[in-house]
Design an enzyme around this catalytic site. Structure first.
Site, PDB file in Angstrom:
ATOM      1  N   LEU A  66       0.851  -1.187   0.000  1.00 34.01           N
ATOM      2  CA  LEU A  66       0.000   0.000   0.000  1.00 34.01           C
ATOM      3  C   LEU A  66       0.890   1.240   0.000  1.00 34.01           C
ATOM      4  CD1 LEU A  66      -2.704  -0.960   2.683  1.00 34.01           C
ATOM      5  CD2 LEU A  66      -3.024  -0.869   0.212  1.00 34.01           C
ATOM      6  N   ASP A  67       0.514   2.261  -0.760  1.00 35.02           N
ATOM      7  CA  ASP A  67       1.242   3.534  -0.723  1.00 35.02           C
ATOM      8  C   ASP A  67       1.189   4.112   0.685  1.00 35.02           C
ATOM      9  OD1 ASP A  67       1.773   3.332  -3.401  1.00 35.02           O
ATOM     10  OD2 ASP A  67       0.164   4.684  -4.040  1.00 35.02           O
ATOM     11  N   PRO A  68       2.173   4.913   1.061  1.00 30.22           N
ATOM     12  CA  PRO A  68       2.188   5.483   2.417  1.00 30.22           C
ATOM     13  C   PRO A  68       0.886   6.170   2.830  1.00 30.22           C
ATOM     14  CG  PRO A  68       4.285   5.864   1.363  1.00 30.22           C
ATOM     15  CD  PRO A  68       3.397   5.259   0.322  1.00 30.22           C
ATOM     16  N   VAL A  70      -2.128   5.515   1.837  1.00 31.92           N
ATOM     17  CA  VAL A  70      -3.284   4.615   1.757  1.00 31.92           C
ATOM     18  C   VAL A  70      -3.350   3.786   3.036  1.00 31.92           C
ATOM     19  CG1 VAL A  70      -4.354   2.704   0.502  1.00 31.92           C
ATOM     20  CG2 VAL A  70      -3.166   4.526  -0.746  1.00 31.92           C
TER      21      VAL A  70
END
Length: 327
Positions: A66-68, A70
């Site tokens: 997951l992106d930071p 998200v």
């Protein structure tokens, strides 16, 4: 639970192996998956490293980065459970997010565009991505408009692993003629785990404290799931005498199969299980259901990834024998 087809009635030796529900807490952690409710801010790798450090695991890994910024479901595997991560990564994902259109839109247009993006779509990964930027196909299983307020659309999407939801928002905005970008995103399902099954890092820390300081592991057991629960493949149960050979990389011969789930097909990815319900290995089925029911010999499965530690069950072949011929 899927229907099981029994090839032969056989018992398992209680002196070897253990049912997943009866594992000690140390064994449970070693073969455990912890679905973390990842907060916005840290990277998935940072969260995985924190969980590893908190639990004292020798290694860890996570299913689906997951992106930071998200949040949501991030399954973290510990020690031996990391061997199954490659197969967990292939699971479908579900997200809830907010998409902001760059001009006023009506719900009718948004609903129409959403319906057009259900099915197979083509995506070019973003410039900032960990994969090669070549166009690829992904499946969108459902794309639902939950609410439209001004230019902001609250949506839910169920999609194939590897789908870029941020890119999906961009592409829909482009089709709308106004442009759009993703404002917020939360993953609500991954590797079969939902957000209701997740714990926060603080909750995990509290559970570990209770276990280490008070000897109470009940809360920790609630947060840690056995690796067997994270995989959604059909199961083939094998006799005790075949397990150690499979752990050594042998292919599984039909006489080593006690029972298997109905609907299993040749070429399917399957789980090789002990009669106690322990995951032994991930394999590829080499026979059809009818061949396994009627046959007496031949190779039933090819071992792809061994999960169980060697020595869990006794070795029943002699040193001079070829492993592949003894199962």
């Amino acid at each position: 639970m899927a229907e099981l087809i029994e090839r032969m009635a056989v018992e398992t030796d209680p002196n070897y192996g253990i049912e997943p529900a009866k594992r000690t807490i140390e064994q449970h952690l070693r073969l455990g998956i912890i679905p973390i409710d990842k907060p916005c801010g840290p990277s998935s790798h940072e969260v995985g490293a924190w969980v590893q450090r908190m639990t004292g695991a020798a290694k860890s890994g996570h299913s689906g980065t997951l992106d930071p910024q998200v949040s949501g479901v991030l399954p973290v595997a510990l020690d031996d459970a990391t061997k199954a991560l490659t197969f967990m990564l292939k699971s479908d994902k579900e997200y809830i997010g907010i998409m902001r259109f760059h001009a006023d839109v009506d719900s009718g247009l948004v609903l129409r565009l959403f319906s057009e993006y259900v099915g197979r779509i083509k995506q070019l990964p973003p410039v900032r991505s960990a994969v090669k930027r070549v166009e690829r196909e992904r499946s969108i299983y459902a794309l639902e408009l939950l609410e439209l307020e001004g230019r902001d659309a609250l949506f839910r999407v169920s999609c194939e692993a590897g789908t870029y939801v941020r890119k999906l928002c961009h592409d829909i905005g482009k089709r709308a003629g106004s442009g759009a970008n993703m404002l917020e995103l939360r993953r609500t399902r991954a590797a079969g785990f939902t957000e209701k099954q997740c714990c926060t890092l603080q909750e995990l820390s509290d559970a570990l404290w209770l276990w280490k300081e008070r000897g109470d592991d009940s809360l920790l057991r609630k947060y840690v799931y056995p690796v067997e629960s994270a995989l959604r493949f059909r199961r083939m149960f094998i006799v005790d005498g075949a397990i150690e050979a499979v752990c050594a990389g042998a292919q599984l011969a039909l006489p080593g199969v006690a029972k298997f789930e109905k609907g299993m097909g040749k070429g399917d990815t399957i789980m090789l299980m002990s009669l106690k319900g322990e995951l032994v290995a991930i394999a590829t089925a080499l026979m059809t259901e009818s061949e396994m029911k009627a046959g007496t010999k031949g190779l039933a499965a090819k071992t792809v990834r061994v999960v169980m530690r060697a020595g869990t069950y006794p070795r029943l072949w002699k040193k001079h024998e070829k492993i592949e011929n003894v199962v």
